[in-house]
Design a protein around this motif. Sequence first.
Motif, PDB file in Angstrom:
ATOM      1  N   GLN A   1       0.843  -1.189   0.000  1.00 39.70           N
ATOM      2  CA  GLN A   1       0.000   0.000   0.000  1.00 39.70           C
ATOM      3  C   GLN A   1       0.885   1.248   0.000  1.00 39.70           C
ATOM      4  O   GLN A   1       1.884   1.309   0.716  1.00 39.70           O
ATOM      5  CB  GLN A   1      -0.898   0.006   1.228  1.00 39.70           C
ATOM      6  N   PRO A   2       0.540   2.264  -0.823  1.00 39.13           N
ATOM      7  CA  PRO A   2       1.370   3.468  -0.883  1.00 39.13           C
ATOM      8  C   PRO A   2       1.408   4.184   0.460  1.00 39.13           C
ATOM      9  O   PRO A   2       0.441   4.149   1.229  1.00 39.13           O
ATOM     10  CB  PRO A   2       0.671   4.325  -1.950  1.00 39.13           C
ATOM     11  N   GLN A   3       2.538   4.843   0.740  1.00 42.18           N
ATOM     12  CA  GLN A   3       2.682   5.550   1.996  1.00 42.18           C
ATOM     13  C   GLN A   3       1.689   6.697   2.107  1.00 42.18           C
ATOM     14  O   GLN A   3       1.214   7.011   3.190  1.00 42.18           O
ATOM     15  CB  GLN A   3       4.118   6.078   2.133  1.00 42.18           C
ATOM     16  N   ASP A   4       1.377   7.326   0.997  1.00 41.00           N
ATOM     17  CA  ASP A   4       0.385   8.395   0.974  1.00 41.00           C
ATOM     18  C   ASP A   4      -0.979   7.766   0.695  1.00 41.00           C
ATOM     19  O   ASP A   4      -1.257   7.344  -0.424  1.00 41.00           O
ATOM     20  CB  ASP A   4       0.742   9.411  -0.113  1.00 41.00           C
ATOM     21  N   PRO A   5      -1.868   7.675   1.676  1.00 43.55           N
ATOM     22  CA  PRO A   5      -3.148   6.988   1.477  1.00 43.55           C
ATOM     23  C   PRO A   5      -4.067   7.678   0.483  1.00 43.55           C
ATOM     24  O   PRO A   5      -5.009   7.064  -0.028  1.00 43.55           O
ATOM     25  CB  PRO A   5      -3.758   6.971   2.887  1.00 43.55           C
ATOM     26  N   ASP A   6      -3.811   8.958   0.197  1.00 40.07           N
ATOM     27  CA  ASP A   6      -4.652   9.693  -0.748  1.00 40.07           C
ATOM     28  C   ASP A   6      -4.165   9.570  -2.191  1.00 40.07           C
ATOM     29  O   ASP A   6      -4.865   9.980  -3.116  1.00 40.07           O
ATOM     30  CB  ASP A   6      -4.713  11.173  -0.371  1.00 40.07           C
ATOM     31  N   ALA A   7      -2.972   9.003  -2.390  1.00 44.17           N
ATOM     32  CA  ALA A   7      -2.438   8.875  -3.749  1.00 44.17           C
ATOM     33  C   ALA A   7      -3.359   8.059  -4.658  1.00 44.17           C
ATOM     34  O   ALA A   7      -3.588   8.447  -5.814  1.00 44.17           O
ATOM     35  CB  ALA A   7      -1.035   8.275  -3.705  1.00 44.17           C
TER      36      ALA A   7
ATOM     37  N   ARG B   1      -6.244  10.257  -5.768  1.00 40.61           N
ATOM     38  CA  ARG B   1      -5.826  11.247  -6.765  1.00 40.61           C
ATOM     39  C   ARG B   1      -5.607  10.586  -8.123  1.00 40.61           C
ATOM     40  O   ARG B   1      -5.839  11.204  -9.175  1.00 40.61           O
ATOM     41  CB  ARG B   1      -4.556  11.970  -6.310  1.00 40.61           C
TER      42      ARG B   1
ATOM     43  N   PHE C   1      -7.221  18.619  -3.847  1.00 42.52           N
ATOM     44  CA  PHE C   1      -6.012  18.380  -3.064  1.00 42.52           C
ATOM     45  C   PHE C   1      -4.889  19.316  -3.528  1.00 42.52           C
ATOM     46  O   PHE C   1      -4.797  19.661  -4.712  1.00 42.52           O
ATOM     47  CB  PHE C   1      -5.530  16.937  -3.243  1.00 42.52           C
TER      48      PHE C   1
ATOM     49  N   GLU D   1      -1.778  18.621  -4.023  1.00 40.62           N
ATOM     50  CA  GLU D   1      -0.966  17.983  -5.064  1.00 40.62           C
ATOM     51  C   GLU D   1      -1.604  18.146  -6.437  1.00 40.62           C
ATOM     52  O   GLU D   1      -0.916  18.319  -7.452  1.00 40.62           O
ATOM     53  CB  GLU D   1      -0.784  16.494  -4.749  1.00 40.62           C
TER      54      GLU D   1
ATOM     55  N   ASP E   1      -8.539  20.376   1.520  1.00 40.90           N
ATOM     56  CA  ASP E   1      -8.997  19.012   1.778  1.00 40.90           C
ATOM     57  C   ASP E   1     -10.474  19.093   2.135  1.00 40.90           C
ATOM     58  O   ASP E   1     -10.839  19.565   3.219  1.00 40.90           O
ATOM     59  CB  ASP E   1      -8.193  18.391   2.927  1.00 40.90           C
TER      60      ASP E   1
END
Length: 355
Positions: free
Chosen positions: A8-14, A17, A120, A122, A167
């Motif tokens: 799982q990616p470290q950034d949970p919102d990736a 996005r 977001f 990003e 956010d």
Amino acid sequence: MFPPGHAQPQDPDAPIRATDNDAALARLSAVKKNYLQDAFVKDLVPRAHLQPSRPPLINIGTYVRSHAIDLLVGEWLQMAKASGTKVQIVSLGAGSDTRFWRIETGPAKDELAKYIEVDFTEVTTKKAMAIRKSKQMNSLLGDPEKVQVAGGGTGLRSPKYHLIPADLRMPPTVSLGPVLTAGESTEGGPLLSPSLPTLIIFECVLAYMSPEASARLLRWFVDYSSTGPEEGGILGCLVYEMFNLHDAFGRVMVSNLQARYVSIPGAEPFTTLESLSKRLTDEGFSAARALTLREIRRAYIEQSELERISKLEFLDETEELDLVLEHYAISWGLYLQNPGSSSSWGHWGLKQQRL
């Protein structure tokens, strides 16, 4: 994008996005195949000329979604012209949407007072950079001296168009509200005026938020619209998202998203069209309605358009198309602070074309 077995990616919102990238590629494909007209989407998709086309099922689904939203937004702008007022549009979770530029190059550009996009940090950072690199998009922002990169490159400010990082899951009184109600140095009033008819748009946004967070957000806009003058207080809401995910096909959709580490807590409670409408009326909207994309394709798109797109590509999966379209819906709601003085706005909505 993140198949089973990957960490799982470290950034949970990736992963959330990343769904905007899917939508942008789908729209680009629909444009290339002539389902849609959009001269700007290619500027927001890296290496757009190298991107492969999507299957006909995705192209048609993208068309139905986009055409229906275009009809609702277009009618909102037409009602502004008929009533002799300008309107505001706020696109929440806007991602790579190009609607502002399409309006600015269309016949209704004079009816638009302000267009605000929120997403977001990003996402807005990348979009701000892409806009500034695009000659055609940048030229439509207005007087170059009044166009500013904001927030250290995370946003944009111009006379009409505003790109804001935030956010949406945070309480709006903390994150979004202060920005929208703050005074503008060039005009003196708040960025979002409660005295102008305002349309808020959510395209595949509320599904990624908890029901409690989306309820707070909807209620904030209703409450803010109610602070306008007595003859004002006109708020429209347009929502596109997946729903009815408790049947066999819906469970497959959820499983596919979970394999990419995407959760959709905001879609789980909504299993019927009535529940989608009730979400809006529960938060203060005067009236609301919802339709599946399948029903919109069947009865709410002009026959001439259906005939046109049927000639673009051969589709031998009509049953699968209907099944997919049955699990996406567009709902719209209207809040009128003073229904008597704003009665004409009560007719806003999709119009049936065929029985």
